[in-house]
Design a protein around this motif. Structure first.
Motif, PDB file in Angstrom:
ATOM      1  N   UNK A  85       2.464  20.578   9.670  1.00 46.21           N
ATOM      2  CA  UNK A  85       3.560  21.397   9.125  1.00 46.21           C
ATOM      3  C   UNK A  85       4.901  20.806   9.555  1.00 46.21           C
ATOM      4  N   UNK A  86       5.930  20.888   8.696  1.00 42.86           N
ATOM      5  CA  UNK A  86       7.265  20.360   8.966  1.00 42.86           C
ATOM      6  C   UNK A  86       8.010  21.307   9.920  1.00 42.86           C
ATOM      7  N   UNK A  87       7.986  22.630   9.631  1.00 43.03           N
ATOM      8  CA  UNK A  87       8.605  23.673  10.491  1.00 43.03           C
ATOM      9  C   UNK A  87       7.617  24.804  10.751  1.00 43.03           C
ATOM     10  N   UNK A  88       7.586  25.220  12.039  1.00 43.28           N
ATOM     11  CA  UNK A  88       6.775  26.411  12.314  1.00 43.28           C
ATOM     12  C   UNK A  88       7.693  27.622  12.233  1.00 43.28           C
ATOM     13  N   UNK A  89       7.158  28.761  11.871  1.00 41.56           N
ATOM     14  CA  UNK A  89       8.019  29.971  11.759  1.00 41.56           C
ATOM     15  C   UNK A  89       7.994  30.769  13.059  1.00 41.56           C
ATOM     16  N   UNK A  99       0.841  -1.216   0.000  1.00 44.49           N
ATOM     17  CA  UNK A  99       0.000   0.000   0.000  1.00 44.49           C
ATOM     18  C   UNK A  99       0.867   1.254   0.000  1.00 44.49           C
ATOM     19  N   UNK A 100       0.345   2.283  -0.673  1.00 43.29           N
ATOM     20  CA  UNK A 100       0.994   3.594  -0.636  1.00 43.29           C
ATOM     21  C   UNK A 100       0.556   4.310   0.644  1.00 43.29           C
ATOM     22  N   UNK A 101       1.497   4.962   1.330  1.00 45.70           N
ATOM     23  CA  UNK A 101       1.146   5.647   2.584  1.00 45.70           C
ATOM     24  C   UNK A 101       0.500   6.990   2.334  1.00 45.70           C
ATOM     25  N   UNK A 102      -0.217   7.386   3.377  1.00 44.13           N
ATOM     26  CA  UNK A 102      -0.861   8.700   3.324  1.00 44.13           C
ATOM     27  C   UNK A 102       0.182   9.763   3.662  1.00 44.13           C
ATOM     28  N   UNK A 103       0.304  10.822   2.885  1.00 39.23           N
ATOM     29  CA  UNK A 103       1.231  11.926   3.186  1.00 39.23           C
ATOM     30  C   UNK A 103       0.419  13.094   3.718  1.00 39.23           C
ATOM     31  N   UNK A 104       0.536  13.335   5.007  1.00 41.92           N
ATOM     32  CA  UNK A 104      -0.313  14.356   5.648  1.00 41.92           C
ATOM     33  C   UNK A 104       0.321  15.725   5.572  1.00 41.92           C
ATOM     34  N   UNK A 105      -0.013  16.490   4.562  1.00 40.74           N
ATOM     35  CA  UNK A 105       0.530  17.833   4.406  1.00 40.74           C
ATOM     36  C   UNK A 105      -0.066  18.817   5.400  1.00 40.74           C
ATOM     37  N   UNK A 106      -1.095  18.386   6.154  1.00 39.21           N
ATOM     38  CA  UNK A 106      -1.708  19.316   7.128  1.00 39.21           C
ATOM     39  C   UNK A 106      -0.847  19.401   8.375  1.00 39.21           C
TER      40      UNK A 106
END
Lengths: 298, 298
Positions: A290-294, A281-288
């Motif tokens: 955030x990787x870095x907060x400013x 299965x392909x995994x879900x990529x959760x763009x919601x």
């Protein structure tokens, strides 16, 4: 019953028949020769066919050669090559055992026959000469008898003739004696030639010609026996190769039997399987998330 | 081990191999067809040879036919004709049982194979479409997340801004909510497409393609079995005629055995003897005995 006694007066027929026998043998040789040519052409075409379907180079590295259905095909083709080889054997044996053998025999017999007929003709000629001599001596005897008769009648006539001189009569009587003597000599000569001719004729018809004709019969029977053997070889050469051809067919059948369809399916797997797993299965990529907060994170 | 599981990622190799199998079958058919042509040519040449050496007309009246050595020759020639007939039988059987049968099979399999690969390609296309949909929805989700992030930061910044009006702050907050909501919708859509794709992919790799590949394997194994049978027929056709060819050879041998040289010598005698006696001695003709005496006899 032999030709010497039964066909004593059939010189020409014996000549024709013995020629016919040699012609028959040559006809058979020609027939067999043409058969060998057909056989060789057949074998050659089969060999060419095999060459066309066998691979040109060493195929051990070819993946194709790993499949038993392909190996079996090559095996069938190779056995056909051996089959062609047996046809060549047949052709060769026919050629040597029939064509060459019988051709040689025909040549020898042609010479032998020629000699016999020459002998025969010579004997015929001699008898004819003997007959001519007889006839000549007979004609001479006849003529001399006529002359003796005439001379005797002339002497008798002169003897009765009152006007004839004694000298004339004497002369005529001497002439008559001379003619009578000549006729006597001719008679003896004729008798001698007759005796000779009868002896020659008897020898010719009861000894020489029967011998010659019987030799021709023996020669012709010998030829017939060789021809009979030649006929036998025609089927023998084919029979001899049957076991080996049977082995070719066994080889082809073994090749067929060796084909295993499941084996070849496995070979394909062995040749080509990657061993990789199927994708998961392909995994879900959760763009919601955030990787870095400013700076608003402070 | 089957193609469906072991060669799941070897579509092209399976395509190539199944084509190779059909080509091999066609190659075998072509080989056999060329063999039958050679066989027919061989038979034809033998038939022509026989025709050349058999007499054109009824020879029962020919004196030649009374000789057993001649009859034997004709018999050998006739048996060769039957032999040629058997070669024609071989050619015909090879043609019908191998060439026609296997050609038909190849045509059927070509269609079957085509359908399977069309199926496979269609399934591949559908999976690709499903993937495209997934990718599109993912990109949209990503974009919408970025937009929501941006809108939220803009609203926060405005909230901190002393110079901003409450109306502006309110507008910015509404925009942030809207973007957040859109991102939520995109997320759900993406999640849905992901679920669908994973389901499609699993179906593709674990159900559809294995089924297609296994059908192809079964088809290829079926072809291999037919090819195996075809190889077997190649030798069978030859074996079937061996007994009858054996009978031809028996016939030739019988013809050879029937030749009796003494018999033929007697036939010549029967044909040509005159039955006349050989000439006896010639008599002496005595011309010295006069037939008639003339007047001097009185």
């Amino acid at each position: 019953m032999d030709w010497g006694t039964e066909l004593w007066d059939q010189f020409d027929d014996i000549e024709r028949h013995t020629q016919w026998g040699l012609d028959l043998m040559e006809k058979y040789v020609k027939f067999v020769k043409e058969r060998t040519e057909i056989e060789q052409a057949y074998a050659k075409q089969l060999r060419n066919l095999v060459k066309k379907y066998l691979p040109k180079r060493n195929t051990r590295e070819d993946p194709e050669s790993k499949f038993c259905q392909y190996q079996a095909f090559l095996q069938v083709v190779k056995e056909l090559n051996d089959f062609a080889g047996q046809r060549e054997v047949v052709a060769e044996n026919l050629m040597t055992q029939i064509c060459m053998e019988l051709s040689k025999h025909v040549q020898e017999l042609k010479q032998e026959r020629k000699l016999h007929f020459q002998e025969g003709r010579r004997a015929q000629q001699q008898l004819e000469n003997s007959f001519k001599q007889l006839e000549n001596s007979k004609r001479k005897f006849e003529r001399d008898c006529r002359e003796a008769e005439k001379a005797m009648l002339a002497a008798e006539k002169l003897d009765q003739d009152l006007n004839a001189t004694k000298a004339d009569v004497e002369k005529a009587k001497q002439q008559a004696n001379l003619r009578s003597h000549m006729a006597e000599e001719s008679k003896n000569e004729y008798a001698s030639f007759l005796q000779k001719f009868n002896r020659d004729q008897s020898q010719f018809y009861f000894l020489e010609m029967p011998q010659t004709f019987n030799k021709l019969q023996e020669m012709d029977e010998r030829r017939t026996v060789r021809l009979k053997e030649g006929y036998g070889v025609f089927s023998e050469t084919e029979r001899q190769v049957m076991p080996i051809i049977g082995k070719c067919l066994d080889g082809m059948k073994a090749a067929a039997d060796s084909v295993n369809e499941k084996n070849d399916s496995q070979v394909l797997i062995e040749l080509h399987k990657s061993g990789f797993e199927r994708p998961g299965d392909v995994d879900f990529e959760d763009f919601s998330q955030p990787i870095n907060r400013t700076s608003s994170d402070s």
